[in-house]
Design a protein around this motif. Structure first.
Motif, PDB file in Angstrom:
ATOM      1  N   ILE A   1      51.243  55.945  33.359  1.00  0.00           N
ATOM      2  CA  ILE A   1      51.869  54.815  34.067  1.00  0.00           C
ATOM      3  C   ILE A   1      50.971  53.601  33.889  1.00  0.00           C
ATOM      4  O   ILE A   1      49.819  53.596  34.332  1.00  0.00           O
TER       5      ILE A   1
ATOM      6  N   GLY B   1      45.409  52.106  30.499  1.00  0.00           N
ATOM      7  CA  GLY B   1      46.564  52.881  30.024  1.00  0.00           C
ATOM      8  C   GLY B   1      46.585  52.984  28.507  1.00  0.00           C
ATOM      9  O   GLY B   1      46.861  54.054  27.945  1.00  0.00           O
TER      10      GLY B   1
ATOM     11  N   ARG C   1      55.362  48.210  32.925  1.00  0.00           N
ATOM     12  CA  ARG C   1      56.371  47.431  33.645  1.00  0.00           C
ATOM     13  C   ARG C   1      56.720  46.120  32.936  1.00  0.00           C
ATOM     14  O   ARG C   1      57.886  45.748  32.833  1.00  0.00           O
TER      15      ARG C   1
ATOM     16  N   GLY D   1      52.132  41.717  35.446  1.00  0.00           N
ATOM     17  CA  GLY D   1      51.577  42.928  36.064  1.00  0.00           C
ATOM     18  C   GLY D   1      50.058  42.913  36.168  1.00  0.00           C
ATOM     19  O   GLY D   1      49.480  43.752  36.852  1.00  0.00           O
TER      20      GLY D   1
ATOM     21  N   VAL E   1      59.422  49.091  31.462  1.00  0.00           N
ATOM     22  CA  VAL E   1      59.798  50.325  32.176  1.00  0.00           C
ATOM     23  C   VAL E   1      58.896  50.462  33.405  1.00  0.00           C
ATOM     24  O   VAL E   1      57.677  50.588  33.272  1.00  0.00           O
TER      25      VAL E   1
ATOM     26  N   SER F   1      50.777  51.665  42.868  1.00  0.00           N
ATOM     27  CA  SER F   1      51.500  52.189  44.033  1.00  0.00           C
ATOM     28  C   SER F   1      51.418  53.712  44.104  1.00  0.00           C
ATOM     29  O   SER F   1      52.229  54.338  44.791  1.00  0.00           O
TER      30      SER F   1
ATOM     31  N   ILE G   1      39.991  39.336  45.933  1.00  0.00           N
ATOM     32  CA  ILE G   1      39.702  40.394  44.962  1.00  0.00           C
ATOM     33  C   ILE G   1      39.107  41.564  45.736  1.00  0.00           C
ATOM     34  O   ILE G   1      38.061  41.438  46.362  1.00  0.00           O
TER      35      ILE G   1
ATOM     36  N   ALA H   1      40.808  54.633  35.656  1.00  0.00           N
ATOM     37  CA  ALA H   1      40.437  53.206  35.621  1.00  0.00           C
ATOM     38  C   ALA H   1      40.674  52.549  36.988  1.00  0.00           C
ATOM     39  O   ALA H   1      40.377  53.148  38.017  1.00  0.00           O
TER      40      ALA H   1
ATOM     41  N   PRO I   1      34.675  41.542  39.989  1.00  0.00           N
ATOM     42  CA  PRO I   1      34.342  41.695  38.563  1.00  0.00           C
ATOM     43  C   PRO I   1      33.191  40.855  38.035  1.00  0.00           C
ATOM     44  O   PRO I   1      33.041  40.745  36.816  1.00  0.00           O
TER      45      PRO I   1
HETATM   46  C1  LIG Z   1      39.242  38.038  38.132  1.00  0.00           C
HETATM   47  C2  LIG Z   1      38.909  39.277  37.340  1.00  0.00           C
HETATM   48  C3  LIG Z   1      38.041  39.177  36.277  1.00  0.00           C
HETATM   49  C4  LIG Z   1      37.679  40.323  35.556  1.00  0.00           C
HETATM   50  N1  LIG Z   1      36.753  40.222  34.582  1.00  0.00           N
HETATM   51  C5  LIG Z   1      36.339  41.329  33.921  1.00  0.00           C
HETATM   52  C6  LIG Z   1      35.358  41.260  32.928  1.00  0.00           C
HETATM   53  O1  LIG Z   1      34.809  40.198  32.653  1.00  0.00           O
HETATM   54  N2  LIG Z   1      35.016  42.412  32.271  1.00  0.00           N
HETATM   55  C7  LIG Z   1      35.577  43.615  32.570  1.00  0.00           C
HETATM   56  O2  LIG Z   1      35.213  44.621  31.961  1.00  0.00           O
HETATM   57  N3  LIG Z   1      36.524  43.714  33.526  1.00  0.00           N
HETATM   58  C8  LIG Z   1      36.904  42.610  34.214  1.00  0.00           C
HETATM   59  N4  LIG Z   1      37.864  42.723  35.175  1.00  0.00           N
HETATM   60  C9  LIG Z   1      38.415  44.040  35.463  1.00  0.00           C
HETATM   61  C10 LIG Z   1      39.452  44.455  34.422  1.00  0.00           C
HETATM   62  O3  LIG Z   1      40.429  43.454  34.305  1.00  0.00           O
HETATM   63  C11 LIG Z   1      40.083  45.758  34.857  1.00  0.00           C
HETATM   64  O4  LIG Z   1      39.070  46.689  35.125  1.00  0.00           O
HETATM   65  C12 LIG Z   1      41.001  46.338  33.819  1.00  0.00           C
HETATM   66  O5  LIG Z   1      42.071  45.485  33.571  1.00  0.00           O
HETATM   67  C13 LIG Z   1      41.535  47.669  34.339  1.00  0.00           C
HETATM   68  O6  LIG Z   1      42.514  48.169  33.493  1.00  0.00           O
HETATM   69  P1  LIG Z   1      43.696  49.054  34.096  1.00  0.00           P
HETATM   70  O7  LIG Z   1      44.464  49.516  32.912  1.00  0.00           O
HETATM   71  O8  LIG Z   1      43.187  50.030  35.052  1.00  0.00           O
HETATM   72  O9  LIG Z   1      44.571  48.030  34.941  1.00  0.00           O
HETATM   73  P2  LIG Z   1      45.365  46.756  34.426  1.00  0.00           P
HETATM   74  O10 LIG Z   1      44.754  46.204  33.206  1.00  0.00           O
HETATM   75  O11 LIG Z   1      45.543  45.893  35.626  1.00  0.00           O
HETATM   76  O12 LIG Z   1      46.778  47.339  33.979  1.00  0.00           O
HETATM   77  C14 LIG Z   1      47.658  47.962  34.871  1.00  0.00           C
HETATM   78  C15 LIG Z   1      49.029  47.930  34.221  1.00  0.00           C
HETATM   79  O13 LIG Z   1      49.927  48.767  34.938  1.00  0.00           O
HETATM   80  C16 LIG Z   1      51.195  48.162  34.967  1.00  0.00           C
HETATM   81  N5  LIG Z   1      51.933  48.763  36.089  1.00  0.00           N
HETATM   82  C17 LIG Z   1      51.627  48.667  37.411  1.00  0.00           C
HETATM   83  N6  LIG Z   1      52.511  49.385  38.134  1.00  0.00           N
HETATM   84  C18 LIG Z   1      53.370  49.949  37.250  1.00  0.00           C
HETATM   85  C19 LIG Z   1      54.490  50.800  37.388  1.00  0.00           C
HETATM   86  N7  LIG Z   1      54.900  51.241  38.599  1.00  0.00           N
HETATM   87  N8  LIG Z   1      55.172  51.180  36.280  1.00  0.00           N
HETATM   88  C20 LIG Z   1      54.758  50.752  35.047  1.00  0.00           C
HETATM   89  N9  LIG Z   1      53.706  49.946  34.866  1.00  0.00           N
HETATM   90  C21 LIG Z   1      53.009  49.555  35.952  1.00  0.00           C
HETATM   91  C22 LIG Z   1      50.882  46.687  35.127  1.00  0.00           C
HETATM   92  O14 LIG Z   1      51.973  45.883  34.715  1.00  0.00           O
HETATM   93  C23 LIG Z   1      49.645  46.546  34.230  1.00  0.00           C
HETATM   94  O15 LIG Z   1      50.004  46.188  32.916  1.00  0.00           O
HETATM   95  C24 LIG Z   1      38.241  41.590  35.897  1.00  0.00           C
HETATM   96  C25 LIG Z   1      39.130  41.681  36.969  1.00  0.00           C
HETATM   97  C26 LIG Z   1      39.440  40.548  37.698  1.00  0.00           C
HETATM   98  C27 LIG Z   1      40.337  40.701  38.883  1.00  0.00           C
END
Ligand SMILES: Cc1cc2nc3c(=O)[nH]c(=O)nc-3n(C[C@H](O)[C@H](O)[C@H](O)COP(=O)(O)OP(=O)(O)OC[C@H]3O[C@@H](n4cnc5c(N)ncnc54)[C@H](O)[C@@H]3O)c2cc1C
Length: 472
Positions: free
Chosen positions: A7, A13, A32, A52, A140, A183, A296, A318, A326
């Protein structure tokens, strides 16, 4: 091999999806947001709609650990990123020779592959498109978890997902990579699972970011650390792709005066008041405004409660598992480490024993990424308290030996080549502070050379001067 639904198609992901598919599993990543990655870096920056991910256009640094994992696990992503204009950036190549007693081959470990977040995500998406057994379906939204059979001792077993369009996808394992606002807890409650244990607090920081570009494709020279504490604010200077870079001012959310940084002129004036980073604002701005991010959260979820998993057949990776403020630029690296740990666990643990798998995932998470999360949280809490004390005109003296040693480590780094490398290793997400301090001779040098950290000159405006600069 297993059928796996992931997801979320963000950094966690996409890396999880590729690692698992390349290990022989059949993987569907459900994202999504509907828009596919654009062709060029500038289109990705200007036009890729990614609602997202709130922080999609916020400044990002991909730490050396992220590069190291890409090179060892997904080397084609590095090639894709470089084809899109990502650069290799190593601070060890930029500091004076005498500070590090000359560059060594082993210093290559501090190299980053740097790009703006949308560009790095494009590279990941391109590599996904070339990965057999992996399908990334955009547009999706997963709305529910599917279960089968009666819960075992009150623990439901997940066998797939339902989308908001009503489609059902069966899977041997569901991986939640839905990010910091996942969620998953609500979906678990809906299937009758106990809620995961959640630690949640507002990190208390506000980000004011801007991106710039040079006319000749170069990155401004580094004259101090990438993350610098300057009294009641910190600055970030982050190299990116194609002669671009991101700059950030980080303030306490309580600091009402600093909210003036939303205004471009105020932001520029304030940035230029920090002499060691002022020159980074000399490029052409990529946007007309200041990107702001508040509220944040630091969030941590534990899915094994009172010794038993809240559900089986679903594992969080993650940011869905844990995320922090961050400023240390660690989220992408920690998420990638977590994804590698999941791939490795599935090599030795059977999906046919879901209770054991959930339990072991909890243990693996605690052993691999939890120490980095806790170290980040410790740093953030102290830094925020230090800023808030500075706002009140007080010295910050928590009486915490860990804080003292962390400050001393930073101070001693400028005075000894080995301590510099130890400090950089922590910043690079290659080790936790206690690991580098346990290296032979490092602790003693830090204590000796860093003892005077409180007396070090700060090349920045005083609090009063800063208030006047922001007020204009
Ligand atoms: C202001 C800020 C600055 C940052 N700077 C850095 C940095 O300099 N260096 C660093 O390493 N990290 C940084 N981060 C952290 C980094 O962005 C995250 O750790 C990283 O994006 C995590 O990846 P993820 O795949 O877990 O989540 P995300 O990248 O947030 O992806 C989650 C995905 O899930 C999708 N999704 C959610 N719910 C659903 C659903 N029900 N069905 C389908 N899809 C869904 C969303 O659309 C999204 O695309 C920063 C974060 C913030 C807030």
């Amino acid at each position: 091999m297993a059928r796996i639904v992931v997801i979320g198609g963000g950094i966690g992901g996409l890396t999880s999806g590729m690692l698992l598919a390349r290990d022989g599993h059949d993987v569907a990543v459900l994202e999504r947001d509907g828009a596919p990655p654009p062709e060029s870096p500038d289109e990705a920056w200007n036009g890729w709609e990614r609602r997202g991910v709130n922080q999609f256009r916020m400044i990002h640094l991909f730490a050396p650990r992220f590069r190291a994992l890409l090179e060892s696990e997904l080397p084609d992503v590095v090639a894709e990123a470089e084809a899109l204009g990502a650069i290799r950036y190593n601070p060890m190549r930029l500091v004076p020779e005498e500070m590090i007693a000359g560059y060594r081959d082993t210093d290559d470990e501090y190299t980053m592959v740097s790009a703006r977040r949308p560009v790095m995500e494009s590279a990941l998406a391109r590599a996904c498109a070339n990965t057999p057994r992996l399908e990334v379906r955009r547009g999706v939204t997963v709305s529910e978890l599917l279960t089968a059979g009666e819960p075992t001792n009150g623990v439901p077993h997940v066998v797939g997902v339902r989308t908001d369009a009503g489609e059902e996808l069966r899977a041997d394992l569901v991986v939640d990579a839905a990010g910091r606002r996942s969620s998953l807890p609500a979906m678990l409650t809906t299937i009758g699972a106990r809620a995961p244990e959640e630690e949640l607090e507002d990190s208390g920081f506000m980000y004011y970011g801007r991106h710039f570009r040079s006319a000749d494709g170069t990155i401004p020279p580094l004259m101090c650390g990438i993350l610098m504490p300057w009294g009641t604010v910190s600055t970030l200077t982050l190299p990116c792709d194609n002669g671009t870079w991101g700059l950030g001012i980080i303030a306490s959310a309580k600091d009402a005066t600093m909210r003036g940084l939303k205004d471009v002129d105020t932001w520029m004036r304030t940035w230029r008041s920090f002499p060691l980073v002022a020159h980074w604002a000399e490029g052409e701005p990529l946007d007309d405004d200041v990107a702001i991010m508040a509220k944040i959260e630091d969030r941590h979820r534990t899915f094994v409660v009172d010794g038993s998993p809240v559900a089986t057949g679903v594992l969080a990776v993650a940011d869905s598992w844990a995320c922090t403020n961050p400023s240390l630029g660690r989220g992408a690296s920690i998420g990638f480490m977590h994804a590698v740990a999941l791939r490795d666990l599935l090599r030795v643990a059977s999906i046919d024993f879901p209770m054991e798998l959930a339990q072991r995932w909890h243990e693996v998470t605690e052993a691999t990424v939890e120490p980095y999360y806790r170290a980040t949280l410790d740093f953030d809490r102290h830094r925020l308290a230090e800023i808030d004390a500075g706002i009140e005109g007080k010295a910050y003296d928590p009486g915490d030996p860990q804080y003292e040693i962390a400050q001393a480590l930073q101070s001693a780094a400028g005075k000894d080549p080995e301590v510099f490398r130890a400090f950089l290793k922590v910043a690079a997400v290659l080790a936790c502070p206690e690991e580098v301090l346990a290296e032979p001779g490092i602790f003693d040098k830090v204590v000796e050379l860093g003892a005077g950290w409180r007396e070090e000159p700060v090349f920045a405006p005083t609090r009063e001067e800063l208030l006047a600069i922001v007020a204009g």
